[in-house]
Scaffold this motif. Structure first.
Motif, mmCIF file in Angstrom:
data_model
loop_
_atom_site.group_PDB
_atom_site.id
_atom_site.type_symbol
_atom_site.label_atom_id
_atom_site.label_comp_id
_atom_site.label_asym_id
_atom_site.label_seq_id
_atom_site.Cartn_x
_atom_site.Cartn_y
_atom_site.Cartn_z
ATOM 1 N N ASP A 194 15.932 4.101 29.323
ATOM 2 C CA ASP A 194 17.087 4.953 28.439
ATOM 3 C C ASP A 194 18.199 5.380 29.471
ATOM 4 O O ASP A 194 17.920 6.380 30.243
ATOM 5 N N ARG A 251 20.937 7.208 28.469
ATOM 6 C CA ARG A 251 21.618 8.253 27.787
ATOM 7 C C ARG A 251 21.639 9.307 28.801
ATOM 8 O O ARG A 251 20.731 9.487 29.713
ATOM 9 N N PHE A 292 18.478 12.384 25.749
ATOM 10 C CA PHE A 292 17.117 12.035 26.129
ATOM 11 C C PHE A 292 16.296 13.059 26.095
ATOM 12 O O PHE A 292 15.219 12.739 25.306
ATOM 13 N N HIS A 319 13.398 10.475 22.467
ATOM 14 C CA HIS A 319 13.549 8.962 23.082
ATOM 15 C C HIS A 319 12.319 8.248 22.810
ATOM 16 O O HIS A 319 11.204 8.979 22.137
ATOM 17 N N ALA A 336 9.572 5.923 27.433
ATOM 18 C CA ALA A 336 10.789 5.606 28.204
ATOM 19 C C ALA A 336 10.975 6.104 29.551
ATOM 20 O O ALA A 336 10.670 7.438 29.576
ATOM 21 N N SER A 345 13.960 7.842 31.784
ATOM 22 C CA SER A 345 15.326 8.249 31.566
ATOM 23 C C SER A 345 15.989 7.718 33.128
ATOM 24 O O SER A 345 15.420 8.158 34.243
ATOM 25 N N VAL A 398 17.817 1.196 26.365
ATOM 26 C CA VAL A 398 18.216 2.320 25.243
ATOM 27 C C VAL A 398 19.482 2.799 25.831
ATOM 28 O O VAL A 398 19.563 3.379 26.507
ATOM 29 N N SER A 399 20.818 2.936 24.847
ATOM 30 C CA SER A 399 21.962 3.590 25.357
ATOM 31 C C SER A 399 22.669 3.983 24.227
ATOM 32 O O SER A 399 22.204 4.166 22.901
ATOM 33 N N MET A 414 19.222 5.143 19.018
ATOM 34 C CA MET A 414 17.968 6.118 18.548
ATOM 35 C C MET A 414 18.453 6.590 17.114
ATOM 36 O O MET A 414 17.185 6.890 16.431
ATOM 37 N N SER A 434 9.213 9.312 17.726
ATOM 38 C CA SER A 434 10.014 9.572 19.246
ATOM 39 C C SER A 434 9.426 10.630 19.799
ATOM 40 O O SER A 434 8.525 11.633 19.169
#
Lengths: 452, 452, 452, 452
Positions: free
Chosen positions: B269, B271, B276, B280, B284, B286, B309-310, B338, B348
């Motif tokens: 991820d 972000r 985050f 998330h 994941a 980060s 994930v972005s 997300m 999440s």
């Protein structure tokens, strides 16, 4: 930390964006200044100051434009005698902080009286980069002749002191960041190397090999060519040039509209030499597109509307180049190019061309052409053309009468590009029997054919 | 003449395109090598040779890729003991001509045994630029520890000779063109200045102030961190990396498709820390987007599919960064981000955050937090946090067991970004009571609140 | 021949460039009008006329801007009672020729009294495309309520005549080119299909199934929501909006500079719901970036400077969207985003979020939340939330007092985005106990958990 | 929901991307298929299927390329007799769902036996758009002559049934989405209108005014021109074209390198008519850049390396156009263009041109030129040139012997562009006394000068 150079191609003009923390400074901006605004914003930097090394004479500086878009303050040299219409002053001894960096003004007269360099110190305080404006270039130094022949030696002496006593002592390792690179009208010998240092210049710059003052002054105190557009640049840079948003872009014109407007306008055709000689709008001036920044200022008047002919429908790069020279009254371009002109049934003119092989054959057959060589003094000195009549392109317009009208004139330059410019000037002046030599002297020298 | 530097941001990797006449050479190309092909073609230059200063260990070199697109020959150091799967060899003493320019190989061992520098001479034959690869950087020198502790001093001695006897003697004015800038994993002290010279380094590079060999060796002969991905880079650069055209781009996946694939994949991820920690995908990892080139190699395995994930639907910059590290098996990204995950009703997780003001209040109230400091040794040495437990982010994964599970853990880094990476690793390891300190130590030091 | 549609995303505003021969016309241009100038110039077309179908109320029309860049003439409806500050008039019965094409004005009142459609005939003279402005959309018709409830039926009757007696008779095969697509504030039921025809609308547009006038009037004569910014749009479009070149772009501000300016400005944060709820500048209004064109006009005042917070340092897309709504006084953006805010040690605030799984658990445990549903009437009617208190987001600001301060408020929308806008409004109003439901009703409906 | 058309200019080839939910489908992709991959990814859509309306013969379809980049499945018509080397089959009666949309195959033989249309239904199930491939265009219908004269009437009958019994009954309001627009080699009368509908075609398409089957068949059952490259397209589209990543881009060549390679290659010069006639590499074929997609297939062989000459150093748009026609063996381009050729002293050739004014004068003086008219049958029928010899450009190569070598030949087309192509063919064939009439018949008709 940001240190970025921007080049206005053709003009070979360098400007710089220096930033740190949240703040940035631009040195000698070009007129189309979106590049600084966009780059700075992307980096989260606010442009707070715009520095001019000197009142430029070879392009329209973008200070007013950039200030209008950022609210930044323009700073001129406090050592200058000029009466600017905008901005404030900065003097040697003051320091401009940009985040952790420091910019220190260096009064470096010679090119102009108020000319300013700027030493950039890195976060540790070490001398890192020096912005030398038009004082010192790669391979060359600034010209000293703007105050006339009477003050030539005085200015050359000032330049000597600026370079030898202020710039060179900064240390061989310091990076040089001048206002111009190779190809500029501001130096006749600027080296091709796109990056250089104090050390490289101290060792290899031919001008600096004259290391005692008298010898240096004797070497550089020369009156050089002064293109007519310099006068307009000085005016615009002193008063502040009009904002670009106040200028209408050129209109796409149909062939007939173009022909109607051409009656009271000048036509500039920026296609390559082959296309232009093959057919062009009667009376058009030829400057191939890459040559526009360097040559338009010699031949294009400011007091007439300007019309453009190019390949395709994309006049913007040319318009940008012309605006950098203060040509703000470009009223139209020929939509659809010469194809549209011809399909509209309008009359075009052509100029003869000859390949070097054919010319060689003609000489063999005994033809005795009048050869016009439009290259520069330096080129001619280096590789003369025996029997040729030399008029540098920059003087063709006023020395036209030296060219005969009653015999074939073959025009040589290095490649055929400048010959075509000269041919377009002569043609407009009424000369008919003109032939451009394709490939020019470079082509000629590539084949084994003796000139007469 | 063309001399252009290209920067692979994040990696702080520099590569160079040098051209003249009709020919060009690339030094240490990045894997996504369209930039060279496009630039060279636009300038009318054919890329004929690709030079590697050494077998790189911190990124996938683009030599094979670029050769496949241009037909250029790859040249490795003839002084190298490595058995490359592609390309030829070049030795000190040979000369590579590029138009009027000359490139002269300089065997400069120390970082590796075969390490090669290249001196670029300008058309007049003067030393102009030296490509120093990983031998000499702005503010730092190459690391000498790749052959293990037994050969550390030997390699450091070789590096001394390379720098002091081959590079520095080229002259203070010569421009330095290293393979890395500030931020690279290849130097711990690379200075921020984006351009430098032999002279600036001779004077200001702290490593070079140890000017006698013994002192230099004692100073630089240190074993440094060795990220796990270096092994893969060495393999790929020795064998030649797969062509990018052979790799499928990641697919946009719906939330449910993503959840299904995530079972047998790793989720990265990219972000920012706030998004985050707020929510998330369970499990994941980060790494904020700008941190990917520097940190992915520590934590992302090569033997599993990778899912992204972005923010938004534009994974390409991240994919490019990951491919530069040899991550070729990126199978998908979460289409719609997300928001799509939550509107699909999928579960999440979140991680607590605290502002420095709030943390200050908690300390006032007597809370005794277990503080985890994930900054580097250098940062900790410079500004220690009293009472904190220090584990550099690069070691959090293997030293997890030192972190308590039964009391609140507050994680500090410089800003909150690396803390979030650490928190994501711990969370995945089963830790629950984690709090990221927003703003990190920089934020903390900006308010007046004493640490316990 | 050129027929090109341009979409201002978010606004779902369509404009059109129609050209032939050497000439082009733009219908209902957006304010940032470079797209027309560039496209037309590339095609060699001169933009000679700018047509407005009506005085728009939902965006700033770019007529004055485009006229200033092209010299084109702006033409308003001659059937209009409005007193425009710029441009001329055109009436039904006149014909505008564009090369071989013809544009025929069709007076089509109903949305406004002077509303004008334009029929485009192809070179053979056949009806080809009809520009219907805000009279007829895909799936919807224009609103009739701008003259107040007293004239509602009158206007609806006019609209009936315009559609049934002027537009539909053009023939089923004619292509419809309205001023808006799905997502616009100008229609509540605009269909998603991006292209449509008279025939598709005649058959499938639900409004048009009321084919007798009385039934149609009864169906469409409704007073709709009137966002506060409409008033400003009307003023700007009547007087002519300021030229964009006269507006300063926002400055990158350091966190402390931002904090200082925020005292007398409004802060708009355009990050996604997760990042905003995790931490934001105290008092900031949340509108996720894609939602700005649709929601800014409801909540952002015109009489205060505006400051922006976004991910990254690229505020331009948001600035463009805001300028399309006449927000010309955007003075700065937070350089470095919230990370800079936190590393500067400045205080931020957060809002609680909850996943649907967790909320489900809380309900199981017996929690009795006060549920605020901020979706539209239509959404609520279609899928009501039992027990929820409904206030459409557009009314949250004035109906805040209906929301309790002394008990937990859980906010629902479709996805969590509008909930976050509502939460930011309430938070700014002093409410503390707010929780945004992530995934909103769509997420809720994807899991099997009964609402209380 | 996404419905987007992509145009391969020059080919006038239309392809379509249709997406909804998380999924997308491409219909008849072009070979350079990044546009679909990028657009789909940006919208978060995974391309799952690629539909071919038929085995195309006028361009290389990008199905294999796109499948290799996305993993999507290629679907050919199940009603086809062809033995494809890739992909699966789909039959009328099946339905392909794309999110809430439905694509329904319609077997529409006539152009080919297996030709497939696709009806796109909107989320409500209504017929919205119909992809008609090469069955029905704006203003024209597909050609029926691919199976030879024996089956011409049979195929025309099938086409009648497809159009009148399957497509037209879909309803006047349905939007037509054909595989080609105006300018394509696949229809001789395709109308300029870039968007059309069933209704507009039913009313205004001249072919469809022959509404009874016998009349329609009589009208459309014609053998048309069959460019030689069609054979190669059929082969590539049946087998699947090579991946673009397997093809080397052309190298920038110096003039001397170019001359050396030209010995065993074909030279294609894509400059405009004026530049080409003024000077070109001996033996070069002229096709002005915009004409390449339409004319290269007639004259450029597949079994020789291809070299390019253009203005500037940007051959990529031409390379892309040529690859769309399967020219994968483009080995180089002339770096620096003809200027480099001439400065290298290499020999060039030229072709005479004449303005219409000058030609008029020559005719007045009694010259009796042999006039070659290379326009199409339709153009000649519409505006014949008295006394001219007509050979359509497509036949010039095989009918060269009809052109005299012993008298001046003046070549006419519409504008001068195709004349230059013809002149380059004749010149290469040994003809010397050739003159291109600038402006062509359009120019001629714009002045008042009677042809002899």
């Amino acid at each position: 930390m940001l240190f970025q150079r921007f080049e206005a191609k053709g003009l070979a003009h360098y400007s710089y964006l220096v930033g740190d923390g949240n703040q940035a400074v631009v040195i000698d901006p070009q007129r189309d200044c979106d590049v600084y605004v966009d780059t700075a914003a992307r980096e989260g930097l606010a442009i707070t100051h715009i520095l001019e090394t000197h009142r430029n004479e070879d392009y329209v500086i973008g200070s007013v434009e950039l200030a209008s878009q950022t609210g930044a303050q323009v700073l001129h040299s406090a050592h200058d005698e000029l009466d600017y219409g905008y901005g404030g002053r900065i003097a040697e001894g003051e320091v401009l902080r940009v985040g952790r960096l420091r910019l220190e003004p260096l009064h470096t007269p010679g090119h102009t009286l108020g000319h300013m360099g700027y030493l950039l110190r890195d976060p540790s305080g070490w001398p890192w980069v020096v912005f030398t404006g038009d004082a010192l270039f790669a391979g060359d130094v600034g010209r000293c002749d703007f105050y006339g022949p009477d003050r030539l030696e005085e200015m050359a002496g000032l330049l000597y002191d600026s370079i030898f006593n202020k710039l060179l002592p900064l240390g061989d390792g310091v990076i040089l960041a001048p206002a111009h690179g190779s190809g500029s009208a501001c130096g006749t010998a600027i080296a091709e190397r796109p990056w250089t240092t104090i050390g490289l210049e101290r060792k290899h710059n031919a001008r600096l090999q004259h290391a005692d003052k008298a010898s240096f002054v004797a070497h550089v105190a020369r009156m050089l060519e002064y293109p007519p557009y310099f006068r307009m640049m000085e005016k615009l840079n002193l008063e502040g040039a009009p904002l670009l948003s106040s200028i209408l872009p050129p209109k796409p014109l149909s062939a007939h509209e173009f022909a109607a407007e051409a009656v009271h306008a000048r036509v500039l055709d920026t296609r390559m030499e082959l296309a232009f000689t093959a057919a062009h709008v009667p009376g058009a001036l030829s400057i191939w597109h890459v040559g526009v920044p360097g040559w338009a200022g010699w031949f294009v008047p400011y007091d007439k509307p300007l019309l453009l002919v190019s390949e395709g429908n994309d006049p913007w790069p040319i318009v940008r180049d012309l605006r950098r020279l203060g040509y703000d009254h470009i009223t139209g371009f020929l939509s659809g190019g010469m194809l549209a002109w011809h399909t509209a049934g309008l009359r075009s003119e052509s100029i003869a061309t000859v390949t070097v092989q054919r010319l060689c054959g003609l000489l063999d057959e005994g033809m005795e052409p009048w050869i016009l060589d439009v290259r520069s003094e330096d080129e001619v000195r280096h590789t003369p053309i025996p029997g040729a009549h030399h008029i540098h392109l920059s003087h063709v317009q006023e020395r036209m009468s030296e060219v005969p009208q009653d015999q074939p004139v073959y025009i040589f330059c290095g490649s055929g590009l400048r010959s075509t410019v000269a041919a377009s000037l002569l043609k407009r002046g009424g000369w008919q029997n003109l032939t451009v030599v394709l490939g020019g002297l470079e082509g000629w020298n590539s084949v084994s054919c003796p000139l007469p």
